[in-house]
Design a protein around this motif. Structure first.
Motif, PDB file in Angstrom:
ATOM      1  N   ASN A   7       1.511   3.859  -3.018  1.00 48.06           N
ATOM      2  CA  ASN A   7       0.556   4.709  -3.261  1.00 48.06           C
ATOM      3  C   ASN A   7       0.702   5.730  -2.172  1.00 48.06           C
ATOM      4  O   ASN A   7       0.960   6.852  -2.513  1.00 48.06           O
ATOM      5  CB  ASN A   7      -0.494   4.130  -3.147  1.00 48.06           C
ATOM      6  N   TYR A   8       0.861   5.400  -1.024  1.00 42.47           N
ATOM      7  CA  TYR A   8       0.792   6.418   0.185  1.00 42.47           C
ATOM      8  C   TYR A   8       2.100   7.412   0.473  1.00 42.47           C
ATOM      9  O   TYR A   8       2.086   8.127   0.601  1.00 42.47           O
ATOM     10  CB  TYR A   8       0.537   5.892   1.620  1.00 42.47           C
ATOM     11  N   LYS A   9       3.145   6.407   0.107  1.00 40.60           N
ATOM     12  CA  LYS A   9       4.561   7.072   0.244  1.00 40.60           C
ATOM     13  C   LYS A   9       4.801   7.757   1.679  1.00 40.60           C
ATOM     14  O   LYS A   9       5.223   8.711   1.720  1.00 40.60           O
ATOM     15  CB  LYS A   9       4.887   8.108  -0.845  1.00 40.60           C
ATOM     16  N   LEU A  10       4.424   6.818   2.735  1.00 44.12           N
ATOM     17  CA  LEU A  10       4.585   7.476   4.028  1.00 44.12           C
ATOM     18  C   LEU A  10       6.096   7.078   4.320  1.00 44.12           C
ATOM     19  O   LEU A  10       6.694   6.257   4.305  1.00 44.12           O
ATOM     20  CB  LEU A  10       3.569   6.815   4.961  1.00 44.12           C
ATOM     21  N   TRP A  66       0.697  -1.136  -0.053  1.00 37.89           N
ATOM     22  CA  TRP A  66      -0.055   0.086  -0.026  1.00 37.89           C
ATOM     23  C   TRP A  66       0.833   1.235  -0.196  1.00 37.89           C
ATOM     24  O   TRP A  66       0.547   2.330  -0.624  1.00 37.89           O
ATOM     25  CB  TRP A  66      -0.980   0.064   1.230  1.00 37.89           C
ATOM     26  N   ASN A  67       2.262   1.115   0.642  1.00 34.90           N
ATOM     27  CA  ASN A  67       2.958   2.340   0.675  1.00 34.90           C
ATOM     28  C   ASN A  67       3.568   2.863  -0.805  1.00 34.90           C
ATOM     29  O   ASN A  67       3.918   4.060  -0.714  1.00 34.90           O
ATOM     30  CB  ASN A  67       4.001   1.997   1.640  1.00 34.90           C
ATOM     31  N   SER A  98       0.382   8.155  12.277  1.00 33.79           N
ATOM     32  CA  SER A  98      -0.881   7.723  12.012  1.00 33.79           C
ATOM     33  C   SER A  98      -1.660   6.993  12.830  1.00 33.79           C
ATOM     34  O   SER A  98      -2.703   6.929  13.132  1.00 33.79           O
ATOM     35  CB  SER A  98      -1.109   7.283  10.411  1.00 33.79           C
ATOM     36  N   ASP A 130      -6.446  -0.603   8.031  1.00 35.10           N
ATOM     37  CA  ASP A 130      -5.020  -1.427   8.176  1.00 35.10           C
ATOM     38  C   ASP A 130      -5.277  -2.812   8.940  1.00 35.10           C
ATOM     39  O   ASP A 130      -4.593  -3.041   9.786  1.00 35.10           O
ATOM     40  CB  ASP A 130      -4.119  -0.591   9.021  1.00 35.10           C
TER      41      ASP A 130
END
Ligand SMILES: CC(C)(COP(=O)(O)OP(=O)(O)OC[C@H]1O[C@@H](n2cnc3c(N)ncnc32)[C@H](O)[C@@H]1OP(=O)(O)O)[C@@H](O)C(=O)NCCC(=O)NCCS
Length: 134
Positions: A27-30, A24-25, A38, A72
């Motif tokens: 896309n999110y690039k956290l 998923w990251n 978060s 999540d």
């Protein structure tokens, strides 16, 4: 499997590893710190451990009275299909029911509907779809 379910947040590095499994990251690039931040705003969270290893997680974002959003839900690929997701989701739902939250929602990927339907979730009606800001 001997799994321990604990109603608390995992450590930053533990969750970073589990979260990375989902992809998923991309896309999110956290950053690791953003991801940790978060989690800290969660209303309720459950971490599942096999010995010292984080193998599952799920959390609720909520106003504590009316709305709840489940996010999540992640079970490590090596541990999927062993009832861990069921246990975590039941714990999240029990907590929401305990507080009599009126509105419990989530987004489900296309191939995950079947999992959530087992717990009483239904797709929103065609004339009242969920929407997401792009
Ligand atoms: C979806 C997910 C949370 C399920 O967790 P899990 O621990 O593998 O599921 P469980 O073993 O607890 O399964 C409970 C029940 O749901 C069923 N189930 C599990 N995944 C399913 C799926 N994708 N579709 C339909 N049914 C499913 C199981 O067969 C089982 O049914 P049973 O009780 O009748 O035997 C897990 O696969 C996962 O983390 N996937 C990757 C991350 C992800 O996509 N999260 C969800 C975002 S919407």
């Amino acid at each position: 499997m001997d799994i321990q379910y604990i109603a608390r947040l995992p450590k930053k590095n533990e969750f970073w590893k589990l979260f990375a499994e989902t992809g998923w990251n991309m896309n999110y690039k956290l950053s690791k710190n953003e991801l940790e931040q978060s989690l800290k705003s969660s209303w309720y969270a459950v971490s599942a451990y096999e010995k010292d290893k984080l193998v599952g997680f799920g959390r609720v974002i909520s106003d504590g009275v009316n709305h709840a959003f489940i996010v999540d839900m992640i079970i490590s690929q090596s541990h999927q299909g062993n009832g861990i997701g069921r246990m975590i989701l039941n714990m999240l739902l029990d907590r929401c029911k305990e507080f009599n939250l009126r509105d419990i929602q989530l987004f489900a990927a296309k191939d995950k509907y079947g999992f959530y339907e087992k717990f009483g979730f239904e797709k929103r009606p065609e004339d009242a779809p969920g929407m997401q800001y792009k």
